[in-house]
Every structure is written in C-alpha cells, then in structure tokens.
Design an enzyme around this catalytic site. Structure first.
Site, PDB file in Angstrom:
ATOM      1  N   GLU A  17      -2.513   5.544  -2.100  1.00 59.66           N
ATOM      2  CA  GLU A  17      -2.768   4.811  -0.855  1.00 59.66           C
ATOM      3  C   GLU A  17      -3.448   5.729   0.149  1.00 59.66           C
ATOM      4  OE1 GLU A  17       0.301   2.136   0.800  1.00 59.66           O
ATOM      5  OE2 GLU A  17       0.146   3.373   2.596  1.00 59.66           O
ATOM      6  N   ARG A 108       3.429  -8.770   6.626  1.00 59.78           N
ATOM      7  CA  ARG A 108       3.674  -9.291   7.967  1.00 59.78           C
ATOM      8  C   ARG A 108       3.117  -8.328   9.008  1.00 59.78           C
ATOM      9  NH1 ARG A 108       9.403  -8.927  10.733  1.00 59.78           N
ATOM     10  NH2 ARG A 108       8.561  -6.828  11.024  1.00 59.78           N
ATOM     11  N   GLY A 109       3.346  -7.031   8.799  1.00 59.84           N
ATOM     12  CA  GLY A 109       2.969  -6.018   9.795  1.00 59.84           C
ATOM     13  C   GLY A 109       4.168  -5.665  10.645  1.00 59.84           C
ATOM     14  N   TYR A 145      11.503  -3.560  -0.511  1.00 59.12           N
ATOM     15  CA  TYR A 145      12.287  -2.530   0.180  1.00 59.12           C
ATOM     16  C   TYR A 145      13.539  -2.152  -0.610  1.00 59.12           C
ATOM     17  CZ  TYR A 145       8.979  -3.905   3.653  1.00 59.12           C
ATOM     18  OH  TYR A 145       7.787  -4.159   4.292  1.00 59.12           O
ATOM     19  N   HIS A 149      14.892  -4.253   3.954  1.00 56.62           N
ATOM     20  CA  HIS A 149      14.010  -4.117   5.123  1.00 56.62           C
ATOM     21  C   HIS A 149      14.862  -3.822   6.354  1.00 56.62           C
ATOM     22  CE1 HIS A 149      11.405  -5.689   8.447  1.00 56.62           C
ATOM     23  NE2 HIS A 149      10.515  -4.970   7.775  1.00 56.62           N
ATOM     24  N   LYS A 165       8.461 -14.770  -1.191  1.00 57.44           N
ATOM     25  CA  LYS A 165       7.122 -14.157  -1.182  1.00 57.44           C
ATOM     26  C   LYS A 165       6.494 -14.267  -2.570  1.00 57.44           C
ATOM     27  CE  LYS A 165       7.269  -9.822   0.483  1.00 57.44           C
ATOM     28  NZ  LYS A 165       7.275  -8.812   1.559  1.00 57.44           N
ATOM     29  N   GLN A 176       8.551   0.180  -0.543  1.00 58.89           N
ATOM     30  CA  GLN A 176       8.639   1.160   0.538  1.00 58.89           C
ATOM     31  C   GLN A 176       9.066   2.494  -0.064  1.00 58.89           C
ATOM     32  OE1 GLN A 176       7.767   2.464   3.213  1.00 58.89           O
ATOM     33  NE2 GLN A 176       8.491   0.881   4.628  1.00 58.89           N
TER      34      GLN A 176
END
Ligand code: FAD
Length: 289
Positions: A17, A108-109, A145, A149, A165, A176
């Site tokens: 990434e 989502r952000g 996560y 989360h 999702k 994550q």
C-alpha cells in the site's frame, strides 16, 4: 483482472500500500517509491484516498492508473464516502473509470472532527451498494478489523456489519494492522462462522518509530502485545535499532501467518520502499510453498 481472481491463482497474495504525497510535495516522490517497489513484483499495489487532499484532482486514481499503465502491476484505488455526496462520488467513479481503474477498496473513511460528515453515506456497505447499482464492472474490496472497529461496541456486531459489506458486493477484505496474530486467527474464525467466505488479507505494518505506533494505537485502537512493548521500551529511542527490530517483528508475523494458511499479506509500506524490500527479501520464498 479482479483482485479476488488473484486469490484463485496464488497460494499467498502479496500486496503493498502507498499513499499519495502531501499537497506540498511533488507527485514524483511517490513514483520514486514505485520505481523501487516494482522490483518486488507485488501482486497488486493499493493507493490510499484522502491523505493530503487527494480527492480534488483524483490523485489516488492517477497514481493507481500509473501503477497499471507504467509499472504493469494491478492496482486498487481506495475510495471513501463519508465526506462526499452521491453526486461527488459518482464524479469520482466516472473519473476512475476513464482512467481504466477496475478495482476499488470501498471505505467509509474516518470521521474528521473539523468537518462534519455529509449525509448521503454512513457506511461502506452503502458505498458498495451504490457503486454496484451504478456500474457493476468495478471489482470491490472492503476493510476489516481483527480487533474490532474502534467505534464498534463489540466484535459480534462488527462482524455482522462486515457481513453486510460482503453481501453488498465486497469480493475481498483487507485487514487493519494488528500486532498479535492470534487476534487475526480469532477474527478469521468468527468471520467464517458468520458466513463471510471471501478472501481475507492480513494487513502488516512494520514498526519503525515510537510516535507512528502511538498514533496508530490512538487512531485504530490496535493493542500492543508484551513482546512489542518490550521492543519499544528497549529500542524506542534508537531509530536504527528499532527499524531492525520492527522489520524482524514484521517478518516473524508474516512467517507465522503464512504457516497458518493466510490467503494474503498486505504490507503498509508507508512509502518506505527500503523497508518493504528488507521484509520481502526474507519472506518471498514463503509465498511459493
Ligand atoms: P464501515 O464498514 O462502514 O464500518 C464503520 C463502523 O460502522 C464500524 O464500527 C461498523 O461496525 C459500523 N457499521 C457498519 N455498517 C453498519 C450498519 N449497517 N449499522 C450500524 N453500524 C454499522 N481511510 C481513508 O480515509 N482512506 C483510505 O485510503 C483508507 N484506507 C484503509 C485501508 C484499510 C485496509 C483499512 C483497514 C482502513 C482504511 N481506512 C482508510 C480507514 C477507514 O476509513 C476507517 O477505519 C473508518 O473508520 C471505517 O471505514 P470502513 O470502510 O471499515 O467503515
């Protein structure tokens, strides 16, 4: 090619990434990172969205397009929705499509206390459903996560939301960062019991400095196992030693994950190609077994 397809072809998918440079830095800085990362031949490279204000000029899309066109490596463009209206997201999708981007990590952000969220999208699953209804040709991934989360009251509700999702159309999940592999194994087992059967890739972030880790713990609630706490305490004020210890820790995590049948490793490179190479050189043979 869709990212989910890579998982059918490889025993372990390895990806990196990168993030777009800040507005104050020239775009070339990320190309210097990519010049070095291309030698590792990752199965794909993903590009984050948001940091440095990448939405306006769709910097994320431009970098993801260059990864495909100039470096001939599949790419994934991240896209977050909480700060955008439907029309704005539609504009970004049109722009990604025009650039030839096929793979999107739909998010989502993070909530920004200085900018109240817009109201069209509350959750990533809504973004996924919106993209699917508008243009079914995009391949979509989502975030997950291992420790839950940070806003989630408990693991069960987080996994049930994760299932929404996947049901909306996420074909693959990227985790994550986490520092205790057992957290990942527990999460993976619960996800499978909940009927989440898409590939789950483990996100690994090498620990390179104390403040980076303090920020991550604050932002995403990652817990620090005793082994890592000892490492930070002993080497925290010695950057070269901490870098070596952090690389060794990441290698150890990856080696155990691959031995335990993980489907993929996603390396948060923090645009540090030297560290990515140091790790890759010690684990690449594991991906071929
Ligand atoms: P969601 O899946 O929407 O989940 C957010 C919270 O809402 C969770 O607590 C979930 O349990 C809950 N929830 C979900 N659906 C429902 C529902 N229907 N009802 C009630 N509650 C629900 N951020 C960026 O800004 N740019 C990036 O490029 C970026 N890349 C990332 C890459 C990865 C691999 C990961 C793991 C994170 C990334 N993030 C990025 C951070 C991400 O935006 C944040 O973690 C954010 O807080 C949650 O995003 P999400 O897509 O997981 O949200």
């Amino acid at each position: 090619m869709s990212i989910a397809q890579l998982f059918q072809e490889k025993s372990v998918v390895f990806s990196c990434e990168v993030f777009p440079p800040k507005k104050t830095s020239p775009i070339e800085t990320v190309y210097r990172t990519l010049d070095q990362l291309q030698d590792l031949r990752p199965d794909y490279i993903s590009v984050t969205f948001g940091a440095g204000g990448s939405a306006g000029d769709n910097l994320t899309g431009r970098i993801a397009a260059a990864i495909q066109d100039q470096y001939h490596i599949p790419s994934v463009a991240h896209l977050s929705c909480v700060n955008y209206t439907r029309d704005e997201v539609a504009g970004l999708l049109d722009s990604l499509k025009a650039m030839g981007i096929e793979n999107i990590l739909a998010l989502r952000g993070d909530m920004d206390p200085n900018h109240p969220p817009k109201t069209d999208f509350q959750y990533a699953s809504q973004l996924i459903a919106f993209i699917k209804s508008r243009d079914n040709s995009f391949h979509l991934s989502g975030a997950c996560y291992p420790e839950g989360h940070i806003e989630s009251p408990d693991m069960v509700s987080d996994i049930l939301n994760l299932k929404k999702k996947v049901d909306a159309g996420a074909e693959h999940l990227v985790s994550q960062l986490f520092f205790d592999n057992d957290d990942f194994y527990d999460f993976r087992e619960k996800a499978r019991i909940a009927g989440i059967n898409v590939p789950i890739q483990a996100g690994i972030m090498p620990v390179l400095n104390k403040s980076q880790i303090e920020r991550m713990v604050y932002l995403c609630g990652a817990s620090i196992p005793k082994k890592l706490a000892r490492m930070l305490s002993r080497y925290g004020d010695h950057p070269a030693a901490l870098r070596d210890a952090g690389i060794a820790y990441a290698i150890d995590q990856i080696s155990d994950l691959v031995a335990s049948g993980v489907e993929g490793i996603h390396l948060y490179t923090m645009n540090n190609a030297g560290v990515a190479r140091a790790i890759f050189d010690r684990v690449s043979t594991l991906f071929t077994v």
